[in-house]
Motif scaffolding. Sequence first.
Motif, PDB file in Angstrom:
ATOM      1  N   VAL A 162      40.693  38.053 -55.664  1.00 47.69           N
ATOM      2  CA  VAL A 162      40.430  36.672 -56.076  1.00 47.69           C
ATOM      3  C   VAL A 162      38.934  36.451 -56.301  1.00 47.69           C
ATOM      4  CG1 VAL A 162      40.523  34.255 -55.345  1.00 47.69           C
ATOM      5  CG2 VAL A 162      42.466  35.765 -54.906  1.00 47.69           C
ATOM      6  N   GLY A 163      38.587  35.967 -57.490  1.00 48.23           N
ATOM      7  CA  GLY A 163      37.205  35.577 -57.767  1.00 48.23           C
ATOM      8  C   GLY A 163      36.979  34.146 -57.323  1.00 48.23           C
ATOM      9  N   VAL A 164      35.896  33.913 -56.569  1.00 47.65           N
ATOM     10  CA  VAL A 164      35.626  32.559 -56.058  1.00 47.65           C
ATOM     11  C   VAL A 164      34.439  31.907 -56.768  1.00 47.65           C
ATOM     12  CG1 VAL A 164      36.669  32.974 -53.809  1.00 47.65           C
ATOM     13  CG2 VAL A 164      34.240  33.486 -54.130  1.00 47.65           C
ATOM     14  N   GLY A 165      34.033  32.475 -57.907  1.00 43.74           N
ATOM     15  CA  GLY A 165      32.962  31.859 -58.678  1.00 43.74           C
ATOM     16  C   GLY A 165      31.583  32.239 -58.181  1.00 43.74           C
ATOM     17  N   PRO A 166      30.549  31.745 -58.861  1.00 49.32           N
ATOM     18  CA  PRO A 166      29.178  32.192 -58.582  1.00 49.32           C
ATOM     19  C   PRO A 166      28.526  31.592 -57.351  1.00 49.32           C
ATOM     20  CG  PRO A 166      29.190  30.575 -60.333  1.00 49.32           C
ATOM     21  CD  PRO A 166      30.631  30.848 -60.018  1.00 49.32           C
TER      22      PRO A 166
END
Length: 273
Positions: free
Chosen positions: A40-44
């Motif tokens: 899961v990518g949680v953004g920058p």
Amino acid sequence: MNYNQKLFSLANLINNLRNYFFLKLRFKSFGDIKPSLTLVGVGPGDPSLITIAAIKAIRKATVIAYPVSQLGGKSMAAEIAGDWIKGKRTMPLVFPMTLDGDSLDQHWKIASEKLSNAIQTGENVVFISQGDPSLYSTCCYVLIYLKSHYPECTLKIIPGVNSFSAAAAAGQWPLSLQKEALFVSPVPEEPKDFENLLDESLRKGLVLVLLKLGFRWEWVRPILEKKGLLDKTLFVKKVGFFDQEISKAENVSKDSKPYFSLLIVRPHWPSIK
């Protein structure tokens, strides 16, 4: 079959049934979710940029894994997703900041085996990472290892907002228009390679996204100035965090910058009448 063999067989059957019903009960509250791994990518950096799909996956997880550079170290991904992983069991995985290939291989293997073991014991694991899991992410190495060594493992990827998309939005700086090509890369290691890349950008009209700036800024800035590109370059530091900095490169001092800084170089701007 003698009495002892029958007894042993019955004990095995009871044990298997117990395990089956245990797993059924374990996942009943999550809609009969099967043991799996979701990257899961949680953004920058800004928690508000975490996608709905990411939040849903985190809520359903029984274990949250995340990368750290050393045992006991902080995790940017865990900080970004902090509000959603409270009360969850966690699994910090060590991915050291080193260029030693053998050390990296060993740590990728150890992390992947830990994830595999968790899945095999019935866990629904979510491995969170900063940005997008498919772009310069430790998730990619875990994905490659597990697909190679455990092809039966159920895997899923949920994309996240990447740093340069967030930077372009924050700086109101178009990434690519019409037939423009977009080139994404870490900043070259050598000044000459960087200069050659800028020449190609000027010649072909390439828009450059250059990541992992760090100490290189000390020699990158003079080259941008030499090429007349300082006012056509957006500098962004720690996008999405409370101390983010967004500015044209001409307004940025020459001293070394954090590793998580980036540049967007747009050599040509369209003329709109």
